[in-house]
Design a protein around this motif. Sequence first.
Motif, PDB file in Angstrom:
ATOM      1  N   GLY A  38    -118.306 -82.644  72.601  1.00 33.60           N
ATOM      2  CA  GLY A  38    -117.085 -82.899  71.704  1.00 33.60           C
ATOM      3  C   GLY A  38    -117.400 -83.552  70.124  1.00 33.60           C
ATOM      4  N   GLY A  39    -118.754 -83.968  70.207  1.00 32.34           N
ATOM      5  CA  GLY A  39    -119.161 -84.435  68.848  1.00 32.34           C
ATOM      6  C   GLY A  39    -119.683 -83.432  67.939  1.00 32.34           C
ATOM      7  N   LEU A  40    -119.782 -82.029  68.389  1.00 27.68           N
ATOM      8  CA  LEU A  40    -120.105 -80.817  67.858  1.00 27.68           C
ATOM      9  C   LEU A  40    -118.982 -80.011  67.389  1.00 27.68           C
ATOM     10  CD1 LEU A  40    -123.513 -79.913  70.151  1.00 27.68           C
ATOM     11  CD2 LEU A  40    -123.303 -80.821  67.547  1.00 27.68           C
ATOM     12  N   MET A  41    -117.726 -80.351  67.925  1.00 30.48           N
ATOM     13  CA  MET A  41    -116.643 -79.600  67.486  1.00 30.48           C
ATOM     14  C   MET A  41    -115.686 -80.357  66.910  1.00 30.48           C
ATOM     15  SD  MET A  41    -116.430 -77.155  70.865  1.00 30.48           S
ATOM     16  CE  MET A  41    -116.625 -78.411  72.032  1.00 30.48           C
ATOM     17  N   PRO A  42    -115.702 -80.325  65.649  1.00 34.93           N
ATOM     18  CA  PRO A  42    -116.299 -80.082  64.727  1.00 34.93           C
ATOM     19  C   PRO A  42    -117.570 -81.073  64.530  1.00 34.93           C
ATOM     20  CG  PRO A  42    -114.463 -81.477  63.714  1.00 34.93           C
ATOM     21  CD  PRO A  42    -114.166 -81.391  65.019  1.00 34.93           C
ATOM     22  N   LEU A  43    -118.494 -80.608  63.725  1.00 34.30           N
ATOM     23  CA  LEU A  43    -119.947 -81.553  63.616  1.00 34.30           C
ATOM     24  C   LEU A  43    -119.372 -82.795  63.200  1.00 34.30           C
ATOM     25  CD1 LEU A  43    -122.461 -78.938  61.895  1.00 34.30           C
ATOM     26  CD2 LEU A  43    -122.120 -79.668  64.382  1.00 34.30           C
ATOM     27  N   ALA A  44    -119.949 -83.806  64.109  1.00 32.69           N
ATOM     28  CA  ALA A  44    -119.898 -85.185  63.531  1.00 32.69           C
ATOM     29  C   ALA A  44    -120.903 -85.642  63.037  1.00 32.69           C
ATOM     30  CB  ALA A  44    -119.819 -85.997  64.970  1.00 32.69           C
ATOM     31  N   ARG A  45    -121.105 -86.649  62.078  1.00 33.12           N
ATOM     32  CA  ARG A  45    -122.010 -87.165  61.038  1.00 33.12           C
ATOM     33  C   ARG A  45    -123.268 -87.006  62.056  1.00 33.12           C
ATOM     34  NH1 ARG A  45    -121.488 -92.243  57.746  1.00 33.12           N
ATOM     35  NH2 ARG A  45    -120.085 -92.550  59.562  1.00 33.12           N
ATOM     36  N   ASP A  46    -123.210 -87.729  63.307  1.00 29.92           N
ATOM     37  CA  ASP A  46    -124.215 -87.895  64.012  1.00 29.92           C
ATOM     38  C   ASP A  46    -124.881 -86.377  64.717  1.00 29.92           C
ATOM     39  OD1 ASP A  46    -122.345 -87.888  65.707  1.00 29.92           O
ATOM     40  OD2 ASP A  46    -123.182 -89.558  66.800  1.00 29.92           O
ATOM     41  N   TRP A  47    -124.475 -85.104  64.529  1.00 31.68           N
ATOM     42  CA  TRP A  47    -124.630 -84.069  65.063  1.00 31.68           C
ATOM     43  C   TRP A  47    -125.925 -83.905  65.694  1.00 31.68           C
ATOM     44  CZ3 TRP A  47    -127.262 -79.904  63.634  1.00 31.68           C
ATOM     45  CH2 TRP A  47    -127.852 -79.674  62.155  1.00 31.68           C
ATOM     46  N   GLY A  48    -126.993 -84.365  64.840  1.00 38.12           N
ATOM     47  CA  GLY A  48    -128.439 -83.859  65.240  1.00 38.12           C
ATOM     48  C   GLY A  48    -128.854 -84.083  66.460  1.00 38.12           C
ATOM     49  N   TRP A  49    -128.724 -85.515  67.020  1.00 41.97           N
ATOM     50  CA  TRP A  49    -129.381 -85.816  68.469  1.00 41.97           C
ATOM     51  C   TRP A  49    -128.530 -85.057  69.520  1.00 41.97           C
ATOM     52  CZ3 TRP A  49    -126.579 -87.776  72.395  1.00 41.97           C
ATOM     53  CH2 TRP A  49    -125.157 -88.387  72.348  1.00 41.97           C
ATOM     54  N   ARG A  50    -127.143 -84.632  69.141  1.00 38.93           N
ATOM     55  CA  ARG A  50    -126.609 -83.980  70.059  1.00 38.93           C
ATOM     56  C   ARG A  50    -126.969 -82.634  70.398  1.00 38.93           C
ATOM     57  NH1 ARG A  50    -121.190 -86.359  70.517  1.00 38.93           N
ATOM     58  NH2 ARG A  50    -121.271 -88.252  69.246  1.00 38.93           N
ATOM     59  N   ALA A  51    -127.176 -82.058  69.109  1.00 36.95           N
ATOM     60  CA  ALA A  51    -127.723 -80.518  69.315  1.00 36.95           C
ATOM     61  C   ALA A  51    -129.089 -80.490  69.823  1.00 36.95           C
ATOM     62  CB  ALA A  51    -127.741 -80.028  67.623  1.00 36.95           C
ATOM     63  N   ALA A  52    -130.030 -81.413  69.598  1.00 34.42           N
ATOM     64  CA  ALA A  52    -131.278 -81.498  70.233  1.00 34.42           C
ATOM     65  C   ALA A  52    -131.281 -81.824  71.637  1.00 34.42           C
ATOM     66  CB  ALA A  52    -132.021 -82.704  69.555  1.00 34.42           C
ATOM     67  N   PHE A  53    -130.207 -82.674  72.081  1.00 34.27           N
ATOM     68  CA  PHE A  53    -130.080 -82.819  73.535  1.00 34.27           C
ATOM     69  C   PHE A  53    -129.564 -81.540  74.212  1.00 34.27           C
ATOM     70  CE2 PHE A  53    -127.696 -83.850  77.017  1.00 34.27           C
ATOM     71  CZ  PHE A  53    -128.355 -84.570  78.111  1.00 34.27           C
ATOM     72  N   LEU A  54    -128.580 -80.955  73.589  1.00 31.58           N
ATOM     73  CA  LEU A  54    -128.240 -79.484  74.061  1.00 31.58           C
ATOM     74  C   LEU A  54    -129.232 -78.633  74.121  1.00 31.58           C
ATOM     75  CD1 LEU A  54    -124.634 -78.838  72.768  1.00 31.58           C
ATOM     76  CD2 LEU A  54    -125.170 -79.987  74.873  1.00 31.58           C
ATOM     77  N   LEU A  55    -129.934 -78.559  73.154  1.00 34.90           N
ATOM     78  CA  LEU A  55    -130.999 -77.575  72.953  1.00 34.90           C
ATOM     79  C   LEU A  55    -132.209 -77.738  74.142  1.00 34.90           C
ATOM     80  CD1 LEU A  55    -132.307 -75.254  71.592  1.00 34.90           C
ATOM     81  CD2 LEU A  55    -133.677 -76.822  70.305  1.00 34.90           C
ATOM     82  N   GLY A  56    -132.541 -79.055  74.589  1.00 37.17           N
ATOM     83  CA  GLY A  56    -133.392 -79.610  75.493  1.00 37.17           C
ATOM     84  C   GLY A  56    -132.860 -79.007  76.776  1.00 37.17           C
ATOM     85  N   ALA A  57    -131.624 -79.284  77.112  1.00 40.21           N
ATOM     86  CA  ALA A  57    -130.932 -79.056  78.346  1.00 40.21           C
ATOM     87  C   ALA A  57    -131.043 -77.626  78.852  1.00 40.21           C
ATOM     88  CB  ALA A  57    -129.565 -79.761  78.349  1.00 40.21           C
ATOM     89  N   ILE A  58    -130.458 -76.821  77.671  1.00 38.47           N
ATOM     90  CA  ILE A  58    -130.554 -75.122  77.812  1.00 38.47           C
ATOM     91  C   ILE A  58    -132.121 -74.672  78.146  1.00 38.47           C
ATOM     92  CG2 ILE A  58    -130.185 -73.005  76.827  1.00 38.47           C
ATOM     93  CD1 ILE A  58    -127.915 -74.631  75.294  1.00 38.47           C
ATOM     94  N   VAL A  59    -132.817 -75.419  77.393  1.00 39.37           N
ATOM     95  CA  VAL A  59    -134.381 -74.630  77.351  1.00 39.37           C
ATOM     96  C   VAL A  59    -135.160 -74.885  78.605  1.00 39.37           C
ATOM     97  CG1 VAL A  59    -136.673 -75.017  76.230  1.00 39.37           C
ATOM     98  CG2 VAL A  59    -134.615 -74.257  74.811  1.00 39.37           C
ATOM     99  N   ALA A  60    -134.744 -76.094  78.988  1.00 39.60           N
ATOM    100  CA  ALA A  60    -135.514 -76.727  80.462  1.00 39.60           C
ATOM    101  C   ALA A  60    -135.623 -75.795  81.567  1.00 39.60           C
ATOM    102  CB  ALA A  60    -134.966 -77.974  80.742  1.00 39.60           C
TER     103      ALA A  60
END
Lengths: 141, 147
Positions: A38-60
């Motif tokens: 939810g914090g990525l649509m639209p990008l919240a100010r703290d979108w960095g950790w959210r995107a990093a968490f998602l990337l990790g979850a997808i790549v694992a």
Amino acid sequence: MTEFTPLLSLLGGALIGLAAVALMALHGRIAGMTGILGGLMPLARDWGWRAAFLLGAIVAPALMIWLGGVEIPFESPAPMTWTVISGLLVGVGVVYGGGCTSGHGICGNARLSPRSLVATVTFMLASFATVFVIRHLIGGF
Amino acid sequence: MQLVSALLIGLVFGAGIALSGMANPAKVLNFFDLAGTWDPSLIFVMGGALAVTFVGYRVVLRRSGPVLGGGFYLPTRRDIDRPLVLGSAVFGIGWGIAGFCPGGVIPALGLLRPEPVVFVVAMIVGILLARLLQRQTPSPEPDRQGV
């Protein structure tokens, strides 16, 4: 048929819990996929950790398959049209319900939140009923 | 630091989902199929995750704040309202149709199969649609706790 995997599922569940505890300990955040997305649509100010968490979850899972040689079973019985309908319902439902299996089911219940308990019981019952109707009343997938 | 930490925690989450079977819709649907090909594995997923989180949160939340700074973002609402129940019911119906939930489908994207991609696109449309509807129907206090 899928194989009953109590040990693997327990281990996987413990890892999910470990991630939830680590996200709270280090970032102060609830590990709920609905909230994180939810914090990525639209990008919240703290979108960095959210995107990093998602990337990790997808790549694992990809890393586990390509580097670890682990087999991860995947089978999606629903026809594509129903997958689309299901996605729409899940998207609408988690916004109004304020969370999903990870946010309410794990993090909220671990905090003994009454809202999360009600949400979890409600969505589990709805899922049991839906599968019963599709598989045993209308003979679907 | 924030990004590296979140990436590593995401990896652990994704690995947990993949090992547990939550990324496999057939396994999820079989858990819900009490009258048919029942697979009770998901009880162990929820049990393991809840046990670790329950104990871990109790230890962590005794601190004054998270290690990397800022505060703890904890939902505070305790009221049971109609959107909570109806929304959860709609989510449950959707989950029972295809066997994907948000936490399960995001790691499933890494399996490079078409179904998770199709589902995630539809789910995002659903999320944006619901946000739009929420904005048009004035509700006294929309739940944006980020659970």
